[in-house]
Design a protein around this motif. Sequence first.
Motif, PDB file in Angstrom:
ATOM      1  N   ASP A   1       0.865  -1.053   0.122  1.00 28.59           N
ATOM      2  CA  ASP A   1       0.044  -0.150   0.001  1.00 28.59           C
ATOM      3  C   ASP A   1       0.836   1.101   0.154  1.00 28.59           C
ATOM      4  OD1 ASP A   1      -2.255  -1.366   0.226  1.00 28.59           O
ATOM      5  OD2 ASP A   1      -3.146  -0.784   1.949  1.00 28.59           O
ATOM      6  N   GLY A   2       0.635   2.420  -0.833  1.00 27.34           N
ATOM      7  CA  GLY A   2       1.355   3.511  -0.740  1.00 27.34           C
ATOM      8  C   GLY A   2       2.546   3.621  -1.756  1.00 27.34           C
ATOM      9  N   ILE A   3       2.699   2.436  -2.551  1.00 26.78           N
ATOM     10  CA  ILE A   3       3.598   2.367  -3.222  1.00 26.78           C
ATOM     11  C   ILE A   3       3.184   2.587  -4.738  1.00 26.78           C
ATOM     12  CG2 ILE A   3       5.510   0.968  -4.413  1.00 26.78           C
ATOM     13  CD1 ILE A   3       5.681   1.701  -1.297  1.00 26.78           C
ATOM     14  N   GLN A   4       3.581   3.496  -5.466  1.00 24.92           N
ATOM     15  CA  GLN A   4       2.965   3.694  -6.777  1.00 24.92           C
ATOM     16  C   GLN A   4       3.982   2.801  -7.708  1.00 24.92           C
ATOM     17  OE1 GLN A   4       0.604   6.007  -7.808  1.00 24.92           O
ATOM     18  NE2 GLN A   4       0.394   6.125  -5.771  1.00 24.92           N
ATOM     19  N   LEU A   5       3.269   1.864  -8.283  1.00 29.51           N
ATOM     20  CA  LEU A   5       3.946   0.877  -9.275  1.00 29.51           C
ATOM     21  C   LEU A   5       3.777   1.277 -10.879  1.00 29.51           C
ATOM     22  CD1 LEU A   5       2.559  -2.312  -7.552  1.00 29.51           C
ATOM     23  CD2 LEU A   5       4.793  -1.174  -7.112  1.00 29.51           C
ATOM     24  N   THR A   6       4.874   1.032 -11.432  1.00 26.74           N
ATOM     25  CA  THR A   6       4.813   1.057 -12.832  1.00 26.74           C
ATOM     26  C   THR A   6       3.899   0.084 -13.557  1.00 26.74           C
ATOM     27  OG1 THR A   6       6.762  -0.103 -13.379  1.00 26.74           O
ATOM     28  CG2 THR A   6       7.106   2.070 -13.044  1.00 26.74           C
ATOM     29  N   GLU A   7       3.612   0.216 -14.609  1.00 32.17           N
ATOM     30  CA  GLU A   7       2.604  -0.817 -15.214  1.00 32.17           C
ATOM     31  C   GLU A   7       3.433  -2.295 -15.452  1.00 32.17           C
ATOM     32  OE1 GLU A   7      -0.304  -2.890 -16.534  1.00 32.17           O
ATOM     33  OE2 GLU A   7      -0.603  -0.808 -15.859  1.00 32.17           O
ATOM     34  N   THR A   8       4.691  -2.198 -15.655  1.00 32.03           N
ATOM     35  CA  THR A   8       5.647  -3.174 -15.848  1.00 32.03           C
ATOM     36  C   THR A   8       5.640  -4.062 -14.539  1.00 32.03           C
ATOM     37  OG1 THR A   8       6.886  -1.959 -17.558  1.00 32.03           O
ATOM     38  CG2 THR A   8       7.674  -4.097 -16.306  1.00 32.03           C
ATOM     39  N   GLN A   9       5.965  -3.208 -13.326  1.00 32.63           N
ATOM     40  CA  GLN A   9       5.931  -3.766 -11.833  1.00 32.63           C
ATOM     41  C   GLN A   9       4.634  -4.253 -11.693  1.00 32.63           C
ATOM     42  OE1 GLN A   9       7.221  -0.070  -9.993  1.00 32.63           O
ATOM     43  NE2 GLN A   9       9.282  -1.151  -9.522  1.00 32.63           N
ATOM     44  N   ARG A  10       3.478  -3.885 -11.982  1.00 32.67           N
ATOM     45  CA  ARG A  10       2.258  -4.156 -11.631  1.00 32.67           C
ATOM     46  C   ARG A  10       2.003  -5.677 -12.254  1.00 32.67           C
ATOM     47  NH1 ARG A  10      -1.073  -0.100 -13.411  1.00 32.67           N
ATOM     48  NH2 ARG A  10       0.034   1.199 -11.775  1.00 32.67           N
ATOM     49  N   GLN A  11       2.362  -5.763 -13.710  1.00 30.85           N
ATOM     50  CA  GLN A  11       2.170  -6.668 -14.411  1.00 30.85           C
ATOM     51  C   GLN A  11       3.178  -8.182 -13.915  1.00 30.85           C
ATOM     52  OE1 GLN A  11      -0.353  -7.331 -16.702  1.00 30.85           O
ATOM     53  NE2 GLN A  11       0.536  -9.382 -16.652  1.00 30.85           N
TER      54      GLN A  11
ATOM     55  N   HIS B   1       8.607 -11.804  -1.327  1.00 36.34           N
ATOM     56  CA  HIS B   1       9.852 -11.271  -1.436  1.00 36.34           C
ATOM     57  C   HIS B   1      10.432 -10.939  -2.881  1.00 36.34           C
ATOM     58  CE1 HIS B   1      14.061 -11.230  -0.901  1.00 36.34           C
ATOM     59  NE2 HIS B   1      14.546 -12.252  -1.755  1.00 36.34           N
ATOM     60  N   GLN B   2       9.974 -11.651  -3.954  1.00 37.38           N
ATOM     61  CA  GLN B   2      10.164 -11.543  -5.209  1.00 37.38           C
ATOM     62  C   GLN B   2       9.457 -10.249  -5.574  1.00 37.38           C
ATOM     63  OE1 GLN B   2       8.700 -15.095  -6.914  1.00 37.38           O
ATOM     64  NE2 GLN B   2      10.734 -16.010  -7.139  1.00 37.38           N
ATOM     65  N   MET B   3       8.483 -10.019  -5.098  1.00 38.63           N
ATOM     66  CA  MET B   3       7.651  -8.515  -5.529  1.00 38.63           C
ATOM     67  C   MET B   3       8.625  -7.443  -5.021  1.00 38.63           C
ATOM     68  SD  MET B   3       3.838  -9.900  -4.638  1.00 38.63           S
ATOM     69  CE  MET B   3       2.926  -8.823  -5.461  1.00 38.63           C
ATOM     70  N   TYR B   4       9.082  -7.646  -3.732  1.00 40.40           N
ATOM     71  CA  TYR B   4       9.962  -6.767  -3.239  1.00 40.40           C
ATOM     72  C   TYR B   4      11.070  -6.404  -4.001  1.00 40.40           C
ATOM     73  CZ  TYR B   4      13.036  -4.138   0.333  1.00 40.40           C
ATOM     74  OH  TYR B   4      13.689  -3.231   0.737  1.00 40.40           O
ATOM     75  N   GLN B   5      11.520  -7.337  -4.473  1.00 40.70           N
ATOM     76  CA  GLN B   5      12.737  -7.262  -5.472  1.00 40.70           C
ATOM     77  C   GLN B   5      12.485  -6.513  -6.754  1.00 40.70           C
ATOM     78  OE1 GLN B   5      15.808  -8.348  -4.353  1.00 40.70           O
ATOM     79  NE2 GLN B   5      14.969  -8.578  -2.363  1.00 40.70           N
ATOM     80  N   GLN B   6      11.376  -6.436  -7.136  1.00 38.76           N
ATOM     81  CA  GLN B   6      10.942  -5.684  -8.058  1.00 38.76           C
ATOM     82  C   GLN B   6      11.116  -4.074  -8.056  1.00 38.76           C
ATOM     83  OE1 GLN B   6      10.364  -6.898 -11.177  1.00 38.76           O
ATOM     84  NE2 GLN B   6      10.921  -9.031 -10.266  1.00 38.76           N
ATOM     85  N   LEU B   7      10.980  -3.647  -6.555  1.00 34.38           N
ATOM     86  CA  LEU B   7      10.788  -2.396  -6.503  1.00 34.38           C
ATOM     87  C   LEU B   7      12.300  -1.491  -6.551  1.00 34.38           C
ATOM     88  CD1 LEU B   7       8.650  -2.599  -2.899  1.00 34.38           C
ATOM     89  CD2 LEU B   7       7.886  -2.281  -5.305  1.00 34.38           C
ATOM     90  N   THR B   8      11.919  -0.237  -6.926  1.00 31.16           N
ATOM     91  CA  THR B   8      12.943   0.592  -7.121  1.00 31.16           C
ATOM     92  C   THR B   8      13.443   0.948  -5.560  1.00 31.16           C
ATOM     93  OG1 THR B   8      11.951   2.711  -6.802  1.00 31.16           O
ATOM     94  CG2 THR B   8      12.280   1.618  -9.286  1.00 31.16           C
ATOM     95  N   PRO B   9      14.702   1.678  -5.559  1.00 33.16           N
ATOM     96  CA  PRO B   9      15.035   1.828  -4.069  1.00 33.16           C
ATOM     97  C   PRO B   9      14.237   3.023  -3.422  1.00 33.16           C
ATOM     98  CG  PRO B   9      17.129   2.023  -5.529  1.00 33.16           C
ATOM     99  CD  PRO B   9      15.910   1.707  -6.386  1.00 33.16           C
ATOM    100  N   ALA B  10      13.767   3.927  -4.108  1.00 34.87           N
ATOM    101  CA  ALA B  10      12.968   4.869  -3.603  1.00 34.87           C
ATOM    102  C   ALA B  10      11.263   4.333  -3.313  1.00 34.87           C
ATOM    103  CB  ALA B  10      12.449   5.903  -4.937  1.00 34.87           C
TER     104      ALA B  10
END
Length: 152
Positions: A53-63, A124-133
Amino acid sequence: MRKLTAVVAILPLMVSCSATLAANVTTSDEAHQQYRGMTTGSMTQFPRNHMFDGIQLTETQRQRMRDLMQQTRHERPSVDITDLETLHELTTADQFNVAAYRAELEKIAQAEVERQLEFARVRHQMYQQLTPAQRAVLEQNYQQRMHELRER
């Protein structure tokens, strides 16, 4: 015995929450709209459902996240109906067999542990998709939720 009772009492909640988590990966705006009608206690009861929640995902990340959840959902069924039938049969039997009931509960609990481990691996795999910000926002949200829980 208390631990076993707790597992049995919590198991239906965990199954329904895990199924809900697996069914929907949403952005923060969608999640807030979805949970707007729920009480504030829902976040404290099931904090793992609000990890992103509160994380703005790109369309690629969301997919990618949708793909991970869908893959997990197809690999493992959420509930084994046979286990529920066995519990019902043991409950309605003429003689109550404590050892058999305990063995069935332990089997169900172990399956739930394995399923939760799988969901943790996926998160964990989802977390690895996130940017540092995005990871920084996630950490800030986590600290805020932990602070709120400690205040209670």
